[in-house]
Design a protein around this motif. Structure first.
Motif, short mmCIF file in Angstrom:
data_model
loop_
_atom_site.label_atom_id
_atom_site.label_comp_id
_atom_site.label_asym_id
_atom_site.label_seq_id
_atom_site.Cartn_x
_atom_site.Cartn_y
_atom_site.Cartn_z
N TRP A 78 -9.06 -1.01 0.35
CA TRP A 78 -7.84 -0.48 1.06
C TRP A 78 -8.33 -0.94 2.36
O TRP A 78 -8.63 0.54 2.10
N CYS A 106 -2.83 7.01 4.90
CA CYS A 106 -2.03 6.91 4.19
C CYS A 106 -0.45 5.53 4.40
O CYS A 106 0.03 4.80 3.91
N VAL A 145 1.01 4.71 -2.13
CA VAL A 145 0.11 5.74 -1.54
C VAL A 145 1.08 6.78 -2.92
O VAL A 145 2.08 6.87 -2.16
N TYR A 153 1.26 10.82 -2.92
CA TYR A 153 -0.17 12.00 -1.59
C TYR A 153 0.32 13.37 -2.93
O TYR A 153 1.62 14.22 -2.78
N MET A 207 5.53 5.77 0.09
CA MET A 207 5.05 7.02 0.52
C MET A 207 5.22 8.28 -0.92
O MET A 207 6.57 8.45 -0.27
N PRO A 259 -1.20 3.22 -6.82
CA PRO A 259 -1.30 3.80 -6.10
C PRO A 259 -2.55 4.41 -5.30
O PRO A 259 -3.53 4.04 -6.01
N LEU A 260 -2.92 4.26 -4.05
CA LEU A 260 -4.05 4.91 -2.87
C LEU A 260 -3.40 6.34 -3.53
O LEU A 260 -2.17 6.11 -3.89
#
Length: 331
Positions: free
Chosen positions: A30, A69, A79, A81, A150, A180-181
């Motif tokens: 990534w 991100c 992503v 968060y 996001m 997701p990250l």
């Protein structure tokens, strides 16, 4: 066969299948979008890996994480968060300032003006509010292109524990079809239900849980971490051993990144013999790669701060000046 039990033969067969299909690198890596950093840590954040990001207060840890991100969602990957410190509105405005700052050659697009546009009393659309800010309307279009990938969870230290983090990851995967990250801002705020009063023990529980989570979901986890008080003094270089909590933080992490103000940690002679360096160095942050399971560590990169635009310049460079751990004088 049990999901946790495998043979090396099976592992090699799956690896070969990924390599033949061309999916191997794309699935595992990534890229952060900071090319110099990616080159050192093996191409980017790695699926199943835990990365920690530390630094003094106000030096842009959240900015650096949000910029990563943004770079990830631009590639079409989701992503998630977990924000224990900032509202989703703050992050969306930072994204707009970041995009506008990259588009605007005049340097007049600023985070403060974007915030004022959002918080003003004028009646109208977002586009109308942003129209007077150079490149802001195009920046809004850019953000909307990836906005649905996001996800921001407004987390709290009284409710958001590791189980909640895992549940929201599963929810994002169901919504997007992809894992997701995961970004946690920040690690010491994660709730440990019924956990010990001792912060070292709590941080051990959280960092071990985040590492297990990264492995389970086969995606990277990036966690911002706080530092011990002595590392926050002016003139002190923050290092990996200054992370607040137990030694498990450094042990469990695959990558440890530490931000410092350049002016605070360059050797004295760089300032004494060229007085202009003091002001120039204030514009730069040094990112130390303190630990790296996937390549070299002990490397220092520097990035220009553009906090007026909510970002760092993405093109970094290797530090050439001599650095020190402690400054015994103040400029």
């Amino acid at each position: 066969m049990d999901d946790n039990l495998d043979t090396i033969g099976g592992t090699l067969a799956r690896a070969e299948e990924r390599m033949r299909s061309g999916r191997h690198a794309a699935e595992r890596l990534w890229p952060t979008g900071f090319s110099d950093l990616d080159a050192i840590i093996g191409g980017g954040l790695r699926s199943g890996g835990l990365a920690l990001l530390a630094g003094p207060h106000g030096l842009g840890k959240t900015t650096f994480a949000v910029q990563i991100c943004r770079n990830v969602v631009r590639t079409g990957r989701p992503v998630l968060y977990f924000s224990y410190e900032h509202e989703a509105d703050d992050i969306s405005q930072k994204l707009l300032a970041m995009e506008a700052g990259e588009l605007d050659a005049t340097g007049r697009s600023r985070l403060t003006t974007i915030r004022e546009a959002f918080e003003g009393d004028d009646v109208g659309s977002i586009e109308q509010r942003l129209d007077a800010i150079p490149s802001a309307v195009q920046a809004l279009s850019n953000v909307r292109a990836y906005a649905e990938l996001m996800f921001v969870h407004r987390s709290t230290g009284s409710r958001t524990d590791l189980a909640a983090i895992r549940a929201h990851i599963d929810r994002v995967r169901a919504l997007t079809g992809s894992v997701p990250l995961v970004v946690v801002d920040y690690l010491q705020k994660v709730l440990v239900p019924g956990g010990p009063a001792d912060e070292n023990e709590r941080s051990t529980t959280v960092v071990e849980g985040l590492k297990d989570l990264a492995i389970d979901i086969a995606a990277p986890v990036l966690a911002i971490v706080a530092a011990e008080k002595e590392a926050l003094q002016s003139g002190t270089r923050m290092r990996m051993h200054h992370l607040r909590g137990s030694s498990a933080l450094a042990y469990e992490a695959d990558v440890v990144l530490v931000l410092n103000n350049k002016v605070d940690i360059v050797a004295r002679h760089h300032l004494m013999y060229d007085l202009g360096n003091t002001e120039r160095f204030r514009e730069w942050a040094i990112l130390g790669i303190e630990k790296n399971r996937f390549g070299r560590d002990g490397i220092e990169l520097e990035y220009k701060k553009r906090f007026d635009q909510g970002r760092f310049e993405p093109e970094g460079r290797t530090v050439t000046e001599q650095l020190i751990d402690d400054r015994v004088f103040l400029e």
